[in-house]
Design an enzyme around this catalytic site. Structure first.
Site, PDB file in Angstrom:
ATOM      1  N   HIS A  56       0.846  -1.198   0.000  1.00  0.00           N
ATOM      2  CA  HIS A  56       0.000   0.000   0.000  1.00  0.00           C
ATOM      3  C   HIS A  56       0.885   1.253   0.000  1.00  0.00           C
ATOM      4  CE1 HIS A  56      -3.863  -2.038   1.753  1.00  0.00           C
ATOM      5  NE2 HIS A  56      -3.461  -2.566   0.627  1.00  0.00           N
ATOM      6  N   GLU A  58       0.843   3.888   1.802  1.00  0.00           N
ATOM      7  CA  GLU A  58       1.285   4.336   3.131  1.00  0.00           C
ATOM      8  C   GLU A  58       2.485   3.538   3.621  1.00  0.00           C
ATOM      9  OE1 GLU A  58      -1.811   3.423   2.160  1.00  0.00           O
ATOM     10  OE2 GLU A  58      -3.293   4.025   3.648  1.00  0.00           O
ATOM     11  N   CYS A  86      -6.164   1.692   5.798  1.00  0.00           N
ATOM     12  CA  CYS A  86      -6.758   0.430   6.233  1.00  0.00           C
ATOM     13  C   CYS A  86      -6.178   0.046   7.599  1.00  0.00           C
ATOM     14  CB  CYS A  86      -6.461  -0.659   5.199  1.00  0.00           C
ATOM     15  SG  CYS A  86      -4.739  -1.182   5.174  1.00  0.00           S
ATOM     16  N   CYS A  89      -2.265  -0.422   7.490  1.00  0.00           N
ATOM     17  CA  CYS A  89      -1.511   0.825   7.420  1.00  0.00           C
ATOM     18  C   CYS A  89      -1.661   1.624   8.703  1.00  0.00           C
ATOM     19  CB  CYS A  89      -1.956   1.642   6.219  1.00  0.00           C
ATOM     20  SG  CYS A  89      -1.499   0.844   4.664  1.00  0.00           S
TER      21      CYS A  89
HETATM   22 ZN   LIG Z   1      -3.414   0.095   3.726  1.00  0.00          ZN
END
Ligand SMILES: [Zn+2]
Length: 149
Positions: A56, A58, A86, A89
């Protein structure tokens, strides 16, 4: 004079990263990390390219910023991300002790707010900055993807 380096300014930079992800066929989420009005990390989602569900935006931005700073904690840093983080993260952001998180669009299903992921007590979070731009890009991505299949 107003400081031109406001949340909107840096969210636009995160949206540029999301556009790059879009061009690569990745779910378009982008992120930048800023310290003292300076961008020290830019990243976008790369889960397809890297075959890695943890890639991801992040996660990569956290690693890049820590490398830049030469320390694992992101004190005095702000993360700008186009979509609400999410659980994974948010968990990584907890460990980073980042000072502030600014996100664009909300993620009702997988976002950290509805899933009640705990943030670090030192971390402030603000949402909804350029949320229409961020969610339009995501919608466009999924419409195009559906039409290809
Ligand atoms: Zn994430």
């Amino acid at each position: 004079m107003e400081n031109p380096f406001d949340d909107t300014y840096f969210m636009k930079k995160a949206l540029q990263e999301a556009e790059i992800a879009f061009e690569k066929g990745e779910i378009p989420v982008g992120a930048v990390i800023v310290i003292e009005d300076r961008i020290i990390a830019r990243a976008h989602n790369l889960t397809e390219l890297l075959n890695d569900v943890t890639a991801h935006a992040e996660m990569q931005a956290i690693t890049a910023a820590a490398n830049f700073l030469g320390g694992k904690y992101l004190h005095n840093c702000t993360l700008y991300v186009t979509l609400e983080p999410c659980q994974m993260c948010a968990g990584a952001l907890y460990w980073s002790q980042i000072s502030k998180i600014v996100y664009g669009a909300s993620d009702e299903e997988r976002g950290c707010i509805n899933l009640k992921t705990k943030l670090h007590p030192k971390t402030k979070m603000v949402g909804g900055v350029l949320q229409d731009e961020a969610s339009q890009l995501l919608k466009r991505f999924f419409i195009e993807k559906r039409n290809l299949n």
